[in-house]
Design a protein around this motif. Sequence first.
Motif, short mmCIF file in Angstrom:
data_model
loop_
_atom_site.label_atom_id
_atom_site.label_comp_id
_atom_site.label_asym_id
_atom_site.label_seq_id
_atom_site.Cartn_x
_atom_site.Cartn_y
_atom_site.Cartn_z
N LYS A 113 20.08 46.62 39.00
CA LYS A 113 19.73 45.49 38.65
C LYS A 113 18.92 45.23 37.08
O LYS A 113 19.33 43.73 36.74
N GLU A 114 18.25 46.02 37.16
CA GLU A 114 17.71 45.77 35.97
C GLU A 114 18.85 46.24 34.20
O GLU A 114 18.28 44.91 33.96
N LEU A 115 19.35 46.66 34.43
CA LEU A 115 20.37 47.14 33.44
C LEU A 115 21.23 45.94 33.74
O LEU A 115 21.91 45.00 32.39
N ILE A 116 21.72 45.45 34.41
CA ILE A 116 22.91 44.28 35.26
C ILE A 116 21.62 43.04 34.27
O ILE A 116 22.38 42.52 33.55
N LEU A 117 20.58 43.49 34.77
CA LEU A 117 20.23 41.59 34.46
C LEU A 117 20.11 41.17 32.72
O LEU A 117 20.06 41.10 31.99
N SER A 118 19.82 42.61 32.01
CA SER A 118 19.45 43.04 30.18
C SER A 118 20.28 42.59 29.88
O SER A 118 20.99 42.12 29.00
N VAL A 119 21.59 43.30 30.82
CA VAL A 119 23.07 42.74 29.76
C VAL A 119 23.45 41.77 29.67
O VAL A 119 24.57 41.06 29.30
N CYS A 120 22.95 40.51 31.02
CA CYS A 120 23.67 39.16 31.18
C CYS A 120 22.48 38.64 30.13
O CYS A 120 23.64 37.66 29.62
N ASP A 121 21.82 38.38 30.33
CA ASP A 121 20.50 38.00 29.25
C ASP A 121 21.26 38.12 27.75
O ASP A 121 21.10 37.85 26.64
N GLN A 122 22.37 39.07 27.46
CA GLN A 122 22.82 39.56 26.04
C GLN A 122 23.97 38.37 25.85
O GLN A 122 24.07 38.26 24.58
N LEU A 123 24.32 37.64 26.69
CA LEU A 123 25.93 37.38 26.96
C LEU A 123 25.29 35.29 26.24
O LEU A 123 24.29 35.21 26.72
N LYS A 124 25.79 34.97 25.83
CA LYS A 124 25.94 33.55 25.43
C LYS A 124 26.19 32.68 26.33
O LYS A 124 27.10 33.54 26.81
N SER A 125 26.00 31.41 26.63
CA SER A 125 26.37 30.51 27.27
C SER A 125 27.18 29.63 27.14
O SER A 125 28.16 30.24 26.36
N PRO A 126 28.34 29.37 28.06
CA PRO A 126 27.96 29.57 29.79
C PRO A 126 28.10 30.99 30.77
O PRO A 126 27.74 30.34 31.63
N TYR A 127 28.72 31.89 29.13
CA TYR A 127 29.08 33.38 30.83
C TYR A 127 27.69 33.53 31.11
O TYR A 127 27.31 34.71 31.92
N ARG A 128 26.29 33.66 30.30
CA ARG A 128 25.25 33.74 30.35
C ARG A 128 24.83 33.63 32.63
O ARG A 128 24.90 34.25 33.00
N GLU A 129 25.08 32.33 32.28
CA GLU A 129 24.57 32.15 33.53
C GLU A 129 25.99 32.61 34.94
O GLU A 129 25.38 32.91 36.04
N VAL A 130 27.03 32.47 34.04
CA VAL A 130 28.20 32.95 35.10
C VAL A 130 28.17 34.22 35.91
O VAL A 130 27.74 34.59 36.64
N ALA A 131 27.71 34.53 34.99
CA ALA A 131 27.21 36.67 35.00
C ALA A 131 26.37 36.98 35.80
O ALA A 131 26.02 37.92 36.85
N TYR A 132 25.51 35.69 35.65
CA TYR A 132 23.96 36.09 36.06
C TYR A 132 24.09 35.41 38.12
O TYR A 132 23.35 36.66 38.41
N ALA A 162 33.34 37.15 31.21
CA ALA A 162 31.80 37.64 30.99
C ALA A 162 32.04 39.18 30.90
O ALA A 162 31.74 39.59 30.07
N ARG A 163 32.72 39.56 32.02
CA ARG A 163 32.99 41.14 32.27
C ARG A 163 34.05 41.53 31.18
O ARG A 163 32.92 42.93 30.94
N ALA A 164 34.62 41.51 30.31
CA ALA A 164 35.28 41.58 28.76
C ALA A 164 34.19 42.38 28.10
O ALA A 164 34.23 43.21 27.47
N GLN A 165 33.48 41.23 28.47
CA GLN A 165 31.62 41.08 26.87
C GLN A 165 30.96 42.30 27.66
O GLN A 165 30.29 42.82 26.56
N ILE A 166 30.37 41.90 28.40
CA ILE A 166 30.31 43.05 29.41
C ILE A 166 30.53 44.38 29.41
O ILE A 166 30.01 45.49 28.70
N ARG A 167 31.54 44.60 30.07
CA ARG A 167 32.18 46.21 29.35
C ARG A 167 31.58 46.43 27.42
O ARG A 167 31.92 48.09 27.53
N LYS A 168 32.72 45.66 26.69
CA LYS A 168 31.87 46.07 24.99
C LYS A 168 30.86 46.10 25.24
O LYS A 168 30.29 47.69 24.26
#
Length: 174
Positions: A113-132, A162-168
């Motif tokens: 959960k901490e890793l997911i939150l950390s990675v989601c926070d690195q995304l730009k809006s609107p992907y950050r909100e949807v990924a969170y 967002a999934r593609a960005q997280i994967r990268k």
Amino acid sequence: MNGIHRELDIEEYFSYLLKQYEKLVYSICYRTCGNPFDAQDLTQDTFLAVYKHLGTFDRQYERAWICRIASNKAIDYMKSRKRLEECREDAFFTEVVDPGDGPEDACIQNETKELILSVCDQLKSPYREVAYEHFYMEKPMSEIAKEQGTNLKTVQTRVYRARAQIRKLLENSA
């Protein structure tokens, strides 16, 4: 057979095949599974298989070879999906009661959960909100769309991107 293809090294030939047949492979996969996200995944699986076997391919009939791989991947996917649906509907199967998480599982879940939150926070809006909402809060896309007053397809596209960005991000950190 084109003599030029014989002269290209494997990397150059793979790039050529990808540029030449990517749309065709996607269309085969999409027609078979009917879902653009699954079709994209199947397209990637197809080209991964092409790359793995490129050294043994004699570079003849490349279009037919790639189309056969794509259709086999898509058919296998549909068979496995149908099998999963049949298992869910089967009255003979009973649900296994989850005894609860042990301390080890709880620790792993917290770290995840901490890793997911950390990675989601690195995304730009609107992907950050949807990924969170989707990955961290584990909300279905339909609920996210309703809460945000957005079209479901828009949310699906944002989750996919967002999934593609997280994967990268995860690949770069590994």
